[in-house]
Design a protein around this motif. Structure first.
Motif, PDB file in Angstrom:
ATOM      1  N   UNK A  87      -3.267  -3.185  -4.716  1.00  0.00           N
ATOM      2  CA  UNK A  87      -3.904  -3.380  -6.122  1.00  0.00           C
ATOM      3  C   UNK A  87      -4.480  -2.342  -6.576  1.00  0.00           C
ATOM      4  N   UNK A  88      -4.711  -1.103  -5.883  1.00  0.00           N
ATOM      5  CA  UNK A  88      -5.366   0.248  -6.385  1.00  0.00           C
ATOM      6  C   UNK A  88      -6.696   0.023  -6.234  1.00  0.00           C
ATOM      7  N   UNK A  89      -7.426  -1.076  -5.724  1.00  0.00           N
ATOM      8  CA  UNK A  89      -8.734  -1.215  -5.568  1.00  0.00           C
ATOM      9  C   UNK A  89      -9.437  -0.542  -4.224  1.00  0.00           C
ATOM     10  N   UNK A  90      -8.717  -0.126  -3.431  1.00  0.00           N
ATOM     11  CA  UNK A  90      -9.043   0.401  -2.185  1.00  0.00           C
ATOM     12  C   UNK A  90      -8.405   1.639  -1.968  1.00  0.00           C
ATOM     13  N   UNK A  91      -9.277   2.926  -1.948  1.00  0.00           N
ATOM     14  CA  UNK A  91      -8.747   3.890  -1.535  1.00  0.00           C
ATOM     15  C   UNK A  91      -9.230   4.884  -0.440  1.00  0.00           C
ATOM     16  N   UNK A  92      -8.407   5.777  -0.013  1.00  0.00           N
ATOM     17  CA  UNK A  92      -9.058   6.504   1.400  1.00  0.00           C
ATOM     18  C   UNK A  92      -8.639   7.926   1.124  1.00  0.00           C
ATOM     19  N   UNK A  93      -9.602   8.827   1.559  1.00  0.00           N
ATOM     20  CA  UNK A  93      -8.971  10.229   1.730  1.00  0.00           C
ATOM     21  C   UNK A  93      -9.299  11.076   2.883  1.00  0.00           C
TER      22      UNK A  93
ATOM     23  N   UNK B  63       0.868  -1.145  -0.228  1.00  0.00           N
ATOM     24  CA  UNK B  63      -0.012   0.053  -0.004  1.00  0.00           C
ATOM     25  C   UNK B  63       0.962   1.184   0.138  1.00  0.00           C
ATOM     26  N   UNK B  64       0.290   2.310  -0.381  1.00  0.00           N
ATOM     27  CA  UNK B  64       1.006   3.647  -0.573  1.00  0.00           C
ATOM     28  C   UNK B  64      -0.013   4.817   0.061  1.00  0.00           C
TER      29      UNK B  64
ATOM     30  N   UNK C 196      -3.164  -2.889   5.293  1.00  0.00           N
ATOM     31  CA  UNK C 196      -4.561  -2.196   4.940  1.00  0.00           C
ATOM     32  C   UNK C 196      -5.035  -1.260   5.885  1.00  0.00           C
ATOM     33  N   UNK C 197      -5.825  -0.393   5.534  1.00  0.00           N
ATOM     34  CA  UNK C 197      -6.339   0.603   6.501  1.00  0.00           C
ATOM     35  C   UNK C 197      -5.332   1.430   7.334  1.00  0.00           C
TER      36      UNK C 197
ATOM     37  N   UNK D 153      -3.657   7.426  -7.331  1.00  0.00           N
ATOM     38  CA  UNK D 153      -3.777   6.440  -8.001  1.00  0.00           C
ATOM     39  C   UNK D 153      -2.436   5.812  -8.253  1.00  0.00           C
ATOM     40  N   UNK D 154      -2.139   4.739  -8.915  1.00  0.00           N
ATOM     41  CA  UNK D 154      -0.933   4.119  -8.723  1.00  0.00           C
ATOM     42  C   UNK D 154      -0.801   3.226 -10.369  1.00  0.00           C
TER      43      UNK D 154
END
Length: 126
Positions: free
Chosen positions: A54-60, A33-34, A105-106, A71-72
């Motif tokens: 994977x780029x399938x989950x994002x948080x802001x 993750x990044x 994650x998270x 994005x990645x």
């Protein structure tokens, strides 16, 4: 060793856009993750955006309000932050970060991250 190198910061007028990039080397990028953080003098580093391996989950962060997109590109070992509708309060040093563990994650706090870039200055003029 793991290295993160940011680019793309600069000076922009309010309402303008910038795209930050962070190139990662020294690890299997697609397993990690990044995140992007930002910091202003006297304040704690705060999360701007997170993206999983994977780029399938994002948080802001709450302050983003739909203006930024993380994005990645795993083929280029690079994570991006597209920032639109920039405001003076977005002025900060922006850092990319990666956790120690794969498939983590998270992770929305700075203490979750072991590796950091050198930071890139974003200045938004009113």
């Amino acid at each position: 060793q793991v290295q993160l190198v940011e680019s793309g910061g600069g000076l922009v007028q309010a309402g303008g856009s910038l795209k930050l990039s962070c190139a990662v080397s020294g690890r299997t990028f697609s397993s990690y993750s990044m995140a992007w953080f930002r910091q202003t003098p006297g304040k704690e580093r705060e999360v701007v955006a997170f993206i999983n391996w994977s780029g399938g989950s994002t948080y802001y962060g709450d302050f983003v309000k739909g203006r930024f997109t993380i994005s990645r590109d795993n083929t280029k070992s690079t994570v991006y932050l597209q920032m639109n509708s920039l405001q003076p309060e977005d002025t900060a040093v922006y850092f990319c970060a990666s956790p120690e563990d794969a498939f983590y994650s998270g992770a929305y706090h700075s203490h979750d991250y072991a590796y950091w870039g050198q930071g890139t200055q974003v200045t938004v003029a009113s």
